[in-house]
Design an enzyme around this catalytic site. Structure first.
Site, short mmCIF file in Angstrom:
data_model
loop_
_atom_site.label_atom_id
_atom_site.label_comp_id
_atom_site.label_asym_id
_atom_site.label_seq_id
_atom_site.Cartn_x
_atom_site.Cartn_y
_atom_site.Cartn_z
CG ASP A 94 1.48 5.09 4.88
OD1 ASP A 94 1.03 3.94 4.96
OD2 ASP A 94 2.62 5.41 5.29
CG HIS B 164 5.01 1.20 3.03
ND1 HIS B 164 4.50 2.37 2.51
CD2 HIS B 164 4.41 1.04 4.23
CE1 HIS B 164 3.64 2.89 3.36
NE2 HIS B 164 3.55 2.10 4.41
CG HIS C 177 -0.14 0.16 2.53
ND1 HIS C 177 0.59 -0.86 3.09
CD2 HIS C 177 0.03 1.23 3.36
CE1 HIS C 177 1.17 -0.44 4.20
NE2 HIS C 177 0.85 0.83 4.39
NE ARG D 238 1.80 6.74 9.10
CZ ARG D 238 0.69 6.12 8.66
NH1 ARG D 238 0.72 4.83 8.36
NH2 ARG D 238 -0.43 6.78 8.52
C1 OGA Z 1 3.10 2.42 8.25
C2 OGA Z 1 3.34 1.02 7.89
C3 OGA Z 1 4.95 -0.69 8.21
C4 OGA Z 1 5.69 -1.33 9.31
O1 OGA Z 1 3.50 2.81 9.35
O2 OGA Z 1 2.54 3.15 7.43
O3 OGA Z 1 2.82 0.56 6.91
O4 OGA Z 1 6.60 -2.12 9.01
N1 OGA Z 1 4.20 0.39 8.66
O5 OGA Z 1 5.38 -1.07 10.48
MN MN Z 2 1.83 2.17 5.74
#
Ligand code: OGA
Ligand code: MN
Length: 288
Positions: A107, A263, A105, A279
């Site tokens: 974000d 990611h 995806h 995040r």
């Molecule tokens: C995010 C996500 C990935 C992870 O924080 O947007 O997709 O490895 N995290 O925690």
């Molecule tokens: Mn993410």
């Protein structure tokens, strides 16, 4: 004044910035250099960052305004700019989003103005037999687009796709089903349509802007054709040559561009092994 060095993470995209301590003042000149590396590389890694929540937010803010996510249950109560990704519970309640992002995806692609980028800070990482688990994989959507055959590039250039948050939110996951989204959350996030070939807002480069997590259909195609073309594009993005796989260390601050990359979190650790990531999320910018 800090002096930075830059080291590529893969031949096609991603960079590690060395020699910068984000707990120290960052001059406008140094910030300008960092921002350029970010726009050009798609993924930027800073190792060994022993920073506070406020320093994480302040550094993120240098890039522009920050998002406050619709999932209020995953936000840090005293600092709503921080979305917590974690399998940790305190007093019987998860402190953040459990097993988030374990699918490909970008974000907030489901917003009318998608996010510019995200900055994830590793606070606790799961370990087994001396090995850190819970990697995050990244794909360059610029490299993926570039590698498509010319006729397909041409065809995609005239098409748009529908993105919806609920698709990713409601998918099956190891921790079980999530609480349904509230009518208020759903009303805040209607279907949005974005071009499949999106021009990067800062560099103007074409990016393949469809992701398995949130894209539901291609506008104007019969369902079967839309499904099969999307599946072909999702598969295409998984090719090794477009991928960087990050093995986390506590203190890594990894930032990624939500137009030029996708990611996926690797859920290869048991629930008993603690993982905690913070995040911040940048709001988007107008098209170039
Ligand atoms: C995010 C996500 C990935 C992870 O924080 O947007 O997709 O490895 N995290 O925690
Ligand atoms: Mn993410």
């Amino acid at each position: 004044m800090q002096a930075m060095q830059v080291r590529p993470l893969t031949p096609k995209f991603g960079a590690e910035i060395l020699g910068v301590d984000l707990s120290q003042p960052i001059s406008d000149e140094l910030f300008g250099e960092i921002e350029k590396v970010f726009n050009d590389s798609g993924v930027v890694l800073f190792r060994g960052q022993n920073i506070t929540e406020d320093q994480h937010i302040d550094f993120s803010h240098r890039f522009g305004p920050l998002e406050i996510h619709v999932r209020k249950d995953a936000l840090m109560r005293h600092r709503p700019e921080i979305f917590v990704v974690s399998n940790v519970s305190e007093n019987g309640k998860p402190i953040g989003s459990v097993d988030a992002g374990q699918f490909w995806h970008t974000d907030l692609s489901y917003k009318k103005v998608p996010s510019r980028g995200s900055l994830l800070l590793a606070r606790e990482v799961p370990m087994r037999d001396g090995k850190v688990l819970g990697d995050t994989m990244f794909c360059s959507t610029i490299a993926a687009f570039e590698a498509l055959p010319a006729d397909l590039k041409q065809k995609l250039s005239g098409l748009s796709a529908v993105h919806h948050y609920e698709k990713g939110y409601n998918r099956d996951r190891p921790s079980g089903r999530r609480k349904p989204l509230t009518p208020e959350q759903l009303a805040a996030l209607p279907d949005v349509i974005h071009p499949i070939v999106r021009k990067h807002p800062y560099t103007g480069k074409p990016c393949l802007f469809v992701n398995e997590g949130y894209v539901t259909e291609i506008v104007g195609l019969p369902k079967a054709e839309s499904d099969s073309l999307l599946e072909q594009l999702f598969q295409h993005c998984l090719s090794e040559e477009f991928i960087y796989r990050h093995n986390w260390r506590v203190g890594d601050l990894l930032m990624w561009d939500n137009c030029s990359t996708q990611h996926c979190a690797v859920g290869d650790y048991d629930a008993g092994l603690r993982r905690r990531m913070d995040r911040t999320t940048l709001t988007g910018a107008a098209a170039a």
